[in-house]
Structures are given as C-alpha cells and as structure tokens.
Scaffold this motif. Structure first.
Motif, PDB file in Angstrom:
ATOM      1  N   THR A 137      21.456   8.922  11.566  1.00 30.85           N
ATOM      2  CA  THR A 137      21.506  10.387  11.647  1.00 30.85           C
ATOM      3  C   THR A 137      22.464  10.893  10.575  1.00 30.85           C
ATOM      4  N   SER A 138      22.019  11.848   9.796  1.00 36.07           N
ATOM      5  CA  SER A 138      22.873  12.426   8.761  1.00 36.07           C
ATOM      6  C   SER A 138      22.830  13.940   8.859  1.00 36.07           C
ATOM      7  N   GLN A 139      23.937  14.553   8.475  1.00 34.05           N
ATOM      8  CA  GLN A 139      24.024  16.011   8.530  1.00 34.05           C
ATOM      9  C   GLN A 139      24.831  16.518   7.341  1.00 34.05           C
ATOM     10  N   LEU A 140      24.341  17.578   6.738  1.00 28.11           N
ATOM     11  CA  LEU A 140      25.007  18.230   5.611  1.00 28.11           C
ATOM     12  C   LEU A 140      25.110  19.706   5.920  1.00 28.11           C
ATOM     13  N   ALA A 141      26.294  20.287   5.745  1.00 28.37           N
ATOM     14  CA  ALA A 141      26.491  21.705   6.050  1.00 28.37           C
ATOM     15  C   ALA A 141      27.358  22.340   4.976  1.00 28.37           C
ATOM     16  N   LEU A 142      26.922  23.484   4.510  1.00 21.59           N
ATOM     17  CA  LEU A 142      27.674  24.278   3.537  1.00 21.59           C
ATOM     18  C   LEU A 142      27.930  25.633   4.162  1.00 21.59           C
ATOM     19  N   GLY A 143      29.204  26.034   4.202  1.00 22.07           N
ATOM     20  CA  GLY A 143      29.526  27.291   4.850  1.00 22.07           C
ATOM     21  C   GLY A 143      30.751  27.949   4.274  1.00 22.07           C
ATOM     22  N   GLY A 144      30.981  29.165   4.716  1.00 22.06           N
ATOM     23  CA  GLY A 144      32.149  29.895   4.254  1.00 22.06           C
ATOM     24  C   GLY A 144      32.453  31.056   5.171  1.00 22.06           C
ATOM     25  N   SER A 145      33.642  31.620   4.985  1.00 23.95           N
ATOM     26  CA  SER A 145      34.054  32.758   5.803  1.00 23.95           C
ATOM     27  C   SER A 145      34.863  33.726   4.955  1.00 23.95           C
ATOM     28  N   TRP A 146      34.858  34.978   5.410  1.00 25.27           N
ATOM     29  CA  TRP A 146      35.622  36.049   4.759  1.00 25.27           C
ATOM     30  C   TRP A 146      36.333  36.838   5.841  1.00 25.27           C
ATOM     31  N   LYS A 147      37.618  37.079   5.627  1.00 20.73           N
ATOM     32  CA  LYS A 147      38.428  37.846   6.564  1.00 20.73           C
ATOM     33  C   LYS A 147      39.143  38.952   5.808  1.00 20.73           C
ATOM     34  N   SER A 148      39.073  40.145   6.373  1.00 19.66           N
ATOM     35  CA  SER A 148      39.798  41.263   5.793  1.00 19.66           C
ATOM     36  C   SER A 148      40.016  42.311   6.866  1.00 19.66           C
ATOM     37  N   GLY A 149      41.260  42.587   7.153  1.00 19.24           N
ATOM     38  CA  GLY A 149      41.556  43.558   8.185  1.00 19.24           C
ATOM     39  C   GLY A 149      41.016  43.107   9.527  1.00 19.24           C
ATOM     40  N   ASN A 150      40.220  43.970  10.149  1.00 20.19           N
ATOM     41  CA  ASN A 150      39.627  43.638  11.449  1.00 20.19           C
ATOM     42  C   ASN A 150      38.285  42.936  11.344  1.00 20.19           C
ATOM     43  N   TRP A 151      37.855  42.668  10.124  1.00 22.81           N
ATOM     44  CA  TRP A 151      36.535  42.076   9.920  1.00 22.81           C
ATOM     45  C   TRP A 151      36.642  40.569   9.655  1.00 22.81           C
ATOM     46  N   LYS A 152      35.645  39.836  10.157  1.00 19.54           N
ATOM     47  CA  LYS A 152      35.486  38.426   9.824  1.00 19.54           C
ATOM     48  C   LYS A 152      34.003  38.110   9.803  1.00 19.54           C
ATOM     49  N   ILE A 153      33.542  37.513   8.719  1.00 17.45           N
ATOM     50  CA  ILE A 153      32.131  37.148   8.570  1.00 17.45           C
ATOM     51  C   ILE A 153      32.050  35.675   8.196  1.00 17.45           C
ATOM     52  N   LYS A 154      31.159  34.956   8.858  1.00 17.81           N
ATOM     53  CA  LYS A 154      30.932  33.539   8.589  1.00 17.81           C
ATOM     54  C   LYS A 154      29.448  33.287   8.386  1.00 17.81           C
ATOM     55  N   SER A 155      29.127  32.341   7.517  1.00 15.41           N
ATOM     56  CA  SER A 155      27.748  31.949   7.317  1.00 15.41           C
ATOM     57  C   SER A 155      27.703  30.457   7.030  1.00 15.41           C
ATOM     58  N   GLU A 156      26.590  29.825   7.455  1.00 13.97           N
ATOM     59  CA  GLU A 156      26.467  28.383   7.254  1.00 13.97           C
ATOM     60  C   GLU A 156      24.995  28.007   7.125  1.00 13.97           C
ATOM     61  N   LEU A 157      24.724  27.088   6.216  1.00 15.53           N
ATOM     62  CA  LEU A 157      23.405  26.485   6.058  1.00 15.53           C
ATOM     63  C   LEU A 157      23.567  24.984   6.270  1.00 15.53           C
ATOM     64  N   SER A 158      22.768  24.419   7.182  1.00 15.40           N
ATOM     65  CA  SER A 158      22.909  22.996   7.500  1.00 15.40           C
ATOM     66  C   SER A 158      21.551  22.336   7.601  1.00 15.40           C
ATOM     67  N   HIS A 159      21.566  21.032   7.380  1.00 17.25           N
ATOM     68  CA  HIS A 159      20.344  20.237   7.530  1.00 17.25           C
ATOM     69  C   HIS A 159      20.697  18.920   8.210  1.00 17.25           C
ATOM     70  N   THR A 160      19.909  18.570   9.223  1.00 10.74           N
ATOM     71  CA  THR A 160      20.094  17.327   9.962  1.00 10.74           C
ATOM     72  C   THR A 160      18.830  16.487   9.843  1.00 10.74           C
ATOM     73  N   ASN A 161      19.026  15.197   9.605  1.00  8.42           N
ATOM     74  CA  ASN A 161      17.906  14.266   9.505  1.00  8.42           C
ATOM     75  C   ASN A 161      18.215  13.044  10.355  1.00  8.42           C
ATOM     76  N   SER A 162      17.235  12.605  11.148  1.00  7.57           N
ATOM     77  CA  SER A 162      17.448  11.431  11.994  1.00  7.57           C
ATOM     78  C   SER A 162      16.182  10.588  12.014  1.00  7.57           C
ATOM     79  N   ASP A 163      16.373   9.262  11.980  1.00  9.48           N
ATOM     80  CA  ASP A 163      15.264   8.311  12.019  1.00  9.48           C
ATOM     81  C   ASP A 163      15.575   7.230  13.045  1.00  9.48           C
ATOM     82  N   PHE A 164      14.545   6.824  13.761  1.00 11.63           N
ATOM     83  CA  PHE A 164      14.678   5.756  14.751  1.00 11.63           C
ATOM     84  C   PHE A 164      13.496   4.809  14.611  1.00 11.63           C
TER      85      PHE A 164
END
Length: 893
Positions: A358-385
């Motif tokens: 099982t492998s997972q890759l995630a790229l994300g980030g966040s921004w904070k300013s004053g009363n605001w906070k925004i987060k975003s993430e793109l991820s991909h998971t792959n699994s083989d059995f």
C-alpha cells in the motif's frame, strides 16, 4: 550525518541475519550510537513543538490525556511511547489497549479491529482515508508496523468534517513530521526477537531521521522513518468437523471428523514514511507526505484430516451417515465418546503466500491570516494484494476401519484405530489423491481532493464557522481461480499408489511429532506422510507439470471491477456559551454525501456466464452534534448525537462468484444491497486528577438499520453443485453499552514507590441484531460482551516497567454447516470463540540519556484459544501459538 554512515545504518537495519542466536544467551553488543554524528546544519531559534519526544511513561500518558481532554468530541488516544512500551508488532495490537476496542487474532498476531462491537470502521492515515486492496473496504491493520506511528486516535463520535464510512468509529493513524521536532532528530531501534514454539530468531529494527533548516526563503523540514520486521511463527490447530445426528436414530449429535495441522510461517513487514515541509512565511505552510507499507507472509502447512462421515457399511442405506461401532457414551444425551465405522482419511501439504503493498502520496498546504484558515490537499492511494495457494493431498487408510472420538480429554481426542502403529508412516498405505490450486489478485486505487475553510466569528454564541468539499474516485478489482483435480496416475509404480515419479520424490514423513504440545492431554495423529519440501509448491509450473496438470488462468465468473465516486460537502458551526454558570462549548454540523457507483461482473446462470454492468446513485445526509460542559476545572461532561453510514463491501455488492472447490461452498454478492446506517447517542463524564491521571465513564447507544444477513442456495457451476451464501439487508438492530477507565500514578507513596501506576479500562457492549443465518436476533459476530485491560506500570528516571493483561469473553467467530436428520439435511450454526486473556510485559533501562535497553514478552500466559459449536456446546477448535520475546536497543538523540 555523513552519507556513508547513513547507508551503514540502513544496511544494518534491513540486512537479513546470517546467523542464529538465542535470547537466552548474552546479547551481542549493539554499537549503534557511534554511527550517528552531529547535525551538519546549525539551527536557528526553533519553534517548540516536541509532541513525540520519548520522556517516559508518565509523559506519554500526559500527551494522550491532553488529546482526550481537549478534543471537540469523544476520543481516546495512544501516542508513540505507549505503542513502543508494549510488544505490539502491528497497529491492531496497539489499538487493543484502548477502551471500547476489541481485536481478533490470526496465528498469534492481532488482526481485525472492532469499535464498540462494530467492524465497520473508517481508517485514516494522517487524516486521509487509507485501505488495503481486497473485497473489503478497510485497512488490514496487521499490514502496518506499530513503530511507524507517532500515535493513533480513536474517535467514538464524528464531526461533520471527518470522512464518512465508519458506523463503529473513526481511527486516525498519525505519523511524524519534521516540524514536530525542535530541530535535528535521530531515533533508532535494533531488536532481536524469538518465537519459542517456532524456535526461530530474527533481527529487526527501525530508524527515524529528521531535521529542519531556516533559510532566506523560509523554513524547510525533512523526515524519513523506516521500520523493518521479520517474524517467524508456528501455529498448531485442531478443528472438529461440524455436528451431525447419529444414524442410530438416537438424535444425539457427534463430530463428523477432525482436522489437525502444523502451520509454520513468516511475516516480513516493511513500513516507510517520508515528509517534506516548507513554511515560507507565518501565513503559509506546504507539505509532501509519502508512505509505503508491505507485508509478505509465507505459510507452510502439514495437515491430517479424517472423518467417519462417509459411505460405509451399506452404501445404499447409510451413505453420508454417522454409524456408531458399539456403545456411545452420551450423558444427558450429549455426546462424549464413541467409536464409528470407517474413516475417510487424507493428509495435506500446502503453501499459502500473501503479498500486500500500500502506498500513499499527498500534497497539501494551508494559509492562515487573521480569523481565516484555508487548507487543501490532493492525495492518491494505491494498494495491491496477491495470494497463491497450492496443495497436494494424499489419501490414506488403516487396516482397522474405525475412528474414535473422546471429547472428555483436555484436547479432544480424535484418532483412527490403527491396524499397525506405523500405518500413517507407511508409503504403501497411501495413494495420490488431489491437487488444489487457488490464486487471487486484488488492486485498489483512490484519488482524493479536499478543500477546508474556517473563519473565527466574534459573536455571543457562534465562535467559528467551518466548511469544505471532498471529491474522491475509488476503484477496486478482484480476480480469482479455485480448482481441485484428481492426481492419481494409473501408470505410477512407486510405493505411494498413483504418485507420479515427480510427486513420489517429494513425499516423506513430516519432520514434526509434537502437535498441540501445551494444549493439554489428548489422542490424535501427530506424524504422517506428506509432500516434504513445500517450497516445491511455490513453483506452480514445475509442480503442477509433475502432477500432470497445467496452471489455470483466472476464472471470468470470479472477477469484478468496481468504481465509486463520492462528492461530499459539509458545514460546521462551533459555539460557546454559559449555561447554569458553566462553560458550554460544542459544534453542530451537517455532511451531505453523494455516491455514484458502477460495477462490472460476469453473472452465472446455469452454465451460461454473461457480462453485466450495474450503476447506482445514492445520497446521505449526516447530521452531528457534540456538546461539552466544564462542570469544574477538572470535571468535563460530554453528550453527542449523530447519524453515521457505511457501505457494504465490494464483493457484497458485486454478484461475481467466490468459490471453494474443496468443500463446494461459495459466495455471490447482491447488487441491490443497501447501506448500513446508524443513529447514535453518546455521553461521557471525565475527571482529570492531574496532568497524567484521570478517571472516566461513557455510555452509548446505536440504532442500526440494514444489518447484512446471508441466505444459502444451491448453484451448479462447472459441473459441480455448490452451497452458495448471498447477502441481503435484514432487520434493524441496536447496540448499547458503557466504558469505564482509570489511569494514574500513585505519587503519594513513599520513595521509589512513587513510580507505581495503573491503567485499567472495562467495556460492556450488548447487541441485538439479526443473526448471520437470517434467524432470531443475537449478538453481533466478533463481539465480546465484556472486555477489559489491566496495565501495571512503574516509571522512574531510568527504569520503566509495564505488565499488561488484555481479556475478552466469548464471541461469535463465524458460522458453519451442520447436519440434521442423519445427514439428510444441511443447516447452519454459529461458532463461538471461548473467552481468553493474554499477558504481555515490557521492561527498559536507560543506559544513558540517549540509549536504552529493553526486553519485551508477548503471551506470557501461553494462552490456548478454543472454540465451540452452539449445537450441544460441542468443541470445535484448539489453537496454540507462540510466545514472543525480544531484546532491543533504542537510540534517541
């Protein structure tokens, strides 16, 4: 650290041991610390976020307590030091210490996880969904080494921003990141392990390297964590055949046969976690997370099967019936002992090898300013059995056609009455019988994008608003082949009748004769003939050619492809107020989920296989409320109400076949199967005595709609008739219970006794759900009504001790066909696992500030697990596993 030194560490941690050693001898000196040197880069003033530094049991319990106390919902947690302080080889074993969590065991290791009686849990990895490729949706917890984790949080109640899918709860597995540490960090473990029943020793280890740097363009961090385990095991089994009524008309039930086996295997487990973090300014932060887990298991099994339940005496009248030979002992009409006419016997040599990645890759980030906070993430998971199973079965006979059962011995006695003592080790008593081949391949993928935003609100009641989107695209595919063939060769001339020359050279007396030692007295075969070199079966092309067979491809009727796209949106309002003079906080949320699925499969109708495609579109509206009241500065009360939902497994939704050619059983899904949903209510009361000590109680209630039941039907496929189970949505059910717990240190004691402490928790779960057989309501499969943990602790500046006892009472382990009306009819009965407990231990001593020596032991009580049928409480299974011991050296600097 130089590149050469780092390479040396990795090679040392991963190289297979070339020699055997014993933990009973003096441990080899492990000079690990000399491999590490000072950091290359000087550090600027650090941000103090040391949340995973190991500083003793008390400190780790304090961190876990802070998570529980400060959470916005009902949650329990363990942190890295908790996991490392017990001999937990995988995540399932670490989670069993948490109140409300029960696990099942497979060959001595933790396997499946339930929360408050339900196995339908949602598993997250650093907040994002993760899974193991297969017919089910969730993660196989035994895949993940415990050393890879910084901690784990078990959420008993949801918030609307969490991923849906767990009616039992949500488990979030957390790994470390470089910004968790103030600067340069090196941690390593080198461990020698021993399995006493398998008589095998192994070397394993883990290493963590992390650093952070301040530059002109911002702060960077990098972390690499690697864990490598290789563990051998031995598991001995006896399982009695399902009950059948005797053919003498007495109505008494007796076992229909006996299976005994030596199973020897190895688990090779790898875990890797790597993270890059970048903070260009105080407003922005970015990360790249990668994770990889791999579990390779190899299993060799030597088995013996015998049954008097066959066509004997007079085939025209007694076919398939159980005829006593003489008197049967049956006090109160409950079978205890007796001898029966005839014994159909065979021996098996087989391999069963699995590989999961099982492998997972995630790229994300966040921004904070004053009363605001925004987060975003793109991820991909792959699994083989993938799984390969191959078996060669030999038929055998004795000169005395009789078979005896005696259920009054500690281990049930089940044995053929031999004409000669050497009957089962004499080649002329055998013939080549069957060749079995099974192969399975699953793969799964998921791509997820999510966006989360929040804004602080300065009002009299609402303090924060949150909202977000989550888009996911998941696929699952499965393919199987399951065959059984006759391998008797009429031209063979060897001592084993019908054995081809290539097979005959592989047959010999198995090298073991101490089956089920430690399980108690009983009489049963312990040595017989079989394929000796089971590695021969790991080359199907060569071994099947020697049997006169080819290697089959996947069966079109046993394949499926499943695609599922979900679109989720949520909104949450956090609030704070004063109620009756007490501080009241909480959140009210709503999650809307749209799920569009498409499944492709090959449907069987008689001898015709037809390609089919079916689509479905569903919407779920999931409200949640979590309220917390601070009754004092130490006493916290919580209530929660929510609706949760989970979807059936992929094989349950896809009517492709899954067949067992050996016993002619199978499974076929139902494309019209509906979701499982639950309305639930929770409450808890938590009293925090100090930074590390607290006592708590919780009560919960779940009303579950759409429990899945199975019904059995006959299906003719490939010229054979199979008894096939099909799922359907049954009646509703309910689950209720309570949890009690305490942890603390007895600091009021004098002197060195101040280091003594105790963790204790108890869970009571009662359920009323439609039984898996479609009949009356019963307890949930896999659920123990009572379970508890008792952990004695001692912690001072250098010495740490833990002695942990985990207990669960009896539970339904599955179902089994049994025979009524003298074998003329087949019905099903639950199989129960008897109550059992296991004792584990850990002791460590700090040689220096950075170096620690530790010894750990698992299953000190040599627990023997036993199961039984509900019909007359007849014994079913006896399972004996290893005790595990380990000696380790830990570096932390």
């Amino acid at each position: 650290m130089s590149q050469e030194n780092f390479s040396d560490v990795v090679v040392m941690m991963t190289r297979k041991s070339q020699y055997r050693f014993s933990l009973k001898r003096t441990a080899t000196s492990l000079a690990v610390s000399s491999l590490f040197c000072a950091p290359v880069f000087a550090q600027e003033t650090p941000v103090q976020t040391d949340t995973v530094v190991v500083t003793g049991i008390k400190a780790s319990l304090s961190k876990a307590q802070n998570i529980k106390r400060n959470a916005e919902q009902i949650v329990d947690a363990i942190v890295a030091d908790d996991i490392g302080k017990l001999p937990d080889s995988n995540v399932a074993e670490a989670l069993q210490r948490i109140t409300g969590v029960q696990i099942s065991r497979n060959r001595g290791e933790g396997d499946r996880v339930q929360i408050r009686g339900l196995s339908q849990t949602q598993t997250l990895f650093n907040g994002r969904s993760i899974f193991t490729a297969g017919k089910e949706r969730g993660l196989s917890f035994q895949d993940v080494p415990a050393e890879l984790l910084a901690g784990a949080d078990v959420y008993k109640t949801p918030t609307a921003d969490q991923v849906e899918g767990g009616i039992g709860g949500v488990i979030d597995l957390r790994t470390r990141r470089p910004f968790d540490f103030s600067g340069y960090k090196v941690a390593a473990t080198l461990k020698a392990t021993e399995a006493d029943f398998a008589k095998k020793d192994n070397i394993e280890g883990s290493v963590l390297l992390s650093n952070r740097w301040n530059t002109d363009i911002g702060e960077f961090g990098a972390l690499l964590s690697v864990s490598k385990q290789k563990r051998n095991y031995r598991s001995d089994t006896q399982e009695l055949g399902a009950p059948a009524q005797l053919a003498d008309g007495s109505g008494i039930y007796a076992p229909t046969g006996s299976w005994t086996a030596y199973e020897l295997g190895s688990r090779d487990r790898t875990g890797v976690s790597a993270t890059l973090q970048y903070r260009p300014s105080k407003e922005f932060e970015f990360y790249l997370d990668t994770a990889y887990t791999e579990l390779k298991t190899k299993t060799d099994t030597y088995g013996f099967f015998a049954s008097p339940f066959w066509a004997n005496y007079n085939a025209s009248t007694n076919s398939g019936q159980l005829w006593p030979k003489g008197a049967v002992t049956a006090p109160n009409n409950l079978f205890q002992s007796g001898t029966f006419w005839g014994a159909s016997m065979s021996t098996s040599g087989y391999i069963g090898d699995n590989e999961t990645t099982t492998s997972q890759l995630a790229l994300g980030g966040s921004w904070k300013s004053g009363n605001w906070k925004i987060k975003s993430e793109l991820s991909h998971t792959n699994s083989d059995f993938s799984r390969l199973y191959q078996e060669v079965r030999l038929g055998t006979w004795t000169n005395n056609p009789a078979f005896t059962f005696d259920l009054g011995t500690a281990t049930p006695s089940a044995y053929p009455v031999l004409g000669n003592a050497s009957d089962l080790t004499t080649p002329s008593q055998y013939w080549a019988d069957k060749g079995l081949y099974f192969r399975q391949k699953n793969d799964g993928h998921e791509t997820v994008w999510r966006l989360d935003a929040e804004k602080g609100i300065d009002t009299a009641f609402i303090t924060r608003l949150r909202g977000g989107l989550r888009l996911s695209d998941r696929t699952a595919a499965s393919a199987e082949i399951n065959t059984i063939n006759d391998i008797f060769s009429s031209s063979a001339t060897g001592a084993v009748a019908g054995a081809s020359t290539g097979l005959a050279t592989q047959i010999g007396v198995i090298p073991y004769n101490n089956l089920l030692s430690g399980a108690g007295a009983g009489v049963f075969p312990k040595q017989w003939l079989s394929v000796m070199n089971l590695d021969w079966l790991r080359d199907p092309a060569t071994s099947r050619a020697a049997l006169g067979l080819s290697v089959p491809g996947f069966d079109a009727a046993q394949t499926f492809d499943y695609s599922e796209k979900t679109r989720a949106a949520y909104g949450v309002a956090d609030f704070e107020s004063n109620f009756l003079g007490k501080n009241l906080t909480g959140n009210l949320g709503l999650r809307l989920v749209n799920t569009r699925s498409q499944r492709s499969y090959n449907q069987v109708s008689g001898s015709v296989v037809t390609a089919q495609t079916k689509s479905r579109d569903e919407n779920d509206l999931l409200p949640s409320l979590n309220v917390r009241m601070d009754l004092s500065d130490k006493l916290v009360a919580r209530i929660a109400a929510s609706k949760v939902v989970t979807r059936p497994n992929f094989d349950q939704l896809t009517p492709s076949l899954s067949l067992n050619a050996n016993d002619k059983t199978g499974y076929i899904g139902n494309p019209d199967l509906g979701t499982l949903s639950a309305n639930q209510f929770d409450t808890s009361l938590e009293y925090y005595i100090s930074d590390s000590d607290h006592v708590y109680g919780a009560a919960f209630y779940k009303k579950v709609d759409g429990f899945i039941q199975t019904s059995m039907q006959s299906l003719v496929y490939g010229g054979s008739t199979y008894n096939v189970n099909t799922p359907r949505n049954g009646d509703n059910g309910q689950i209720q219970g309570m949890e009690l717990g305490y942890q603390g240190f007895f600091t009021h004691l004098p002197g060195v006794f101040k280091g003594l402490g105790l963790q204790a928790n108890y869970t009571l779960v009662e359920s009323s759900a439609p039984g898996p057989l479609g009949g009356q309501k019963t307890q949930l499969e896999g659920l123990s009504k009572n379970s508890y943990n008792l952990i004695g602790m001692y912690d001072d500046q250098k010495l740490s001790l833990r002695l942990a006892y985990n207990y669960r009472d009896n539970y339904i382990a599955g179902t089994q066909n049994y025979y009524t009306s003298n074998g003329a009819k087949i019905a099903q009965t639950p199989v129960y696992m008897k109550a059992y407990g296991m004792l584990d231990a850990y002791i460590s001593y700090a040689i220096s500030k950075n170096l620690k020596l530790a010894f750990e032991a698992n299953n000190l009580t040599k627990t023997v697990r036993r199961s039984y049928y509900s019909i007359d409480n007849m014994p079913r299974g006896v399972y004996v596993d290893d005790r595990r011991f380990a000696l380790s050296l830990h570096l932390d600097m």
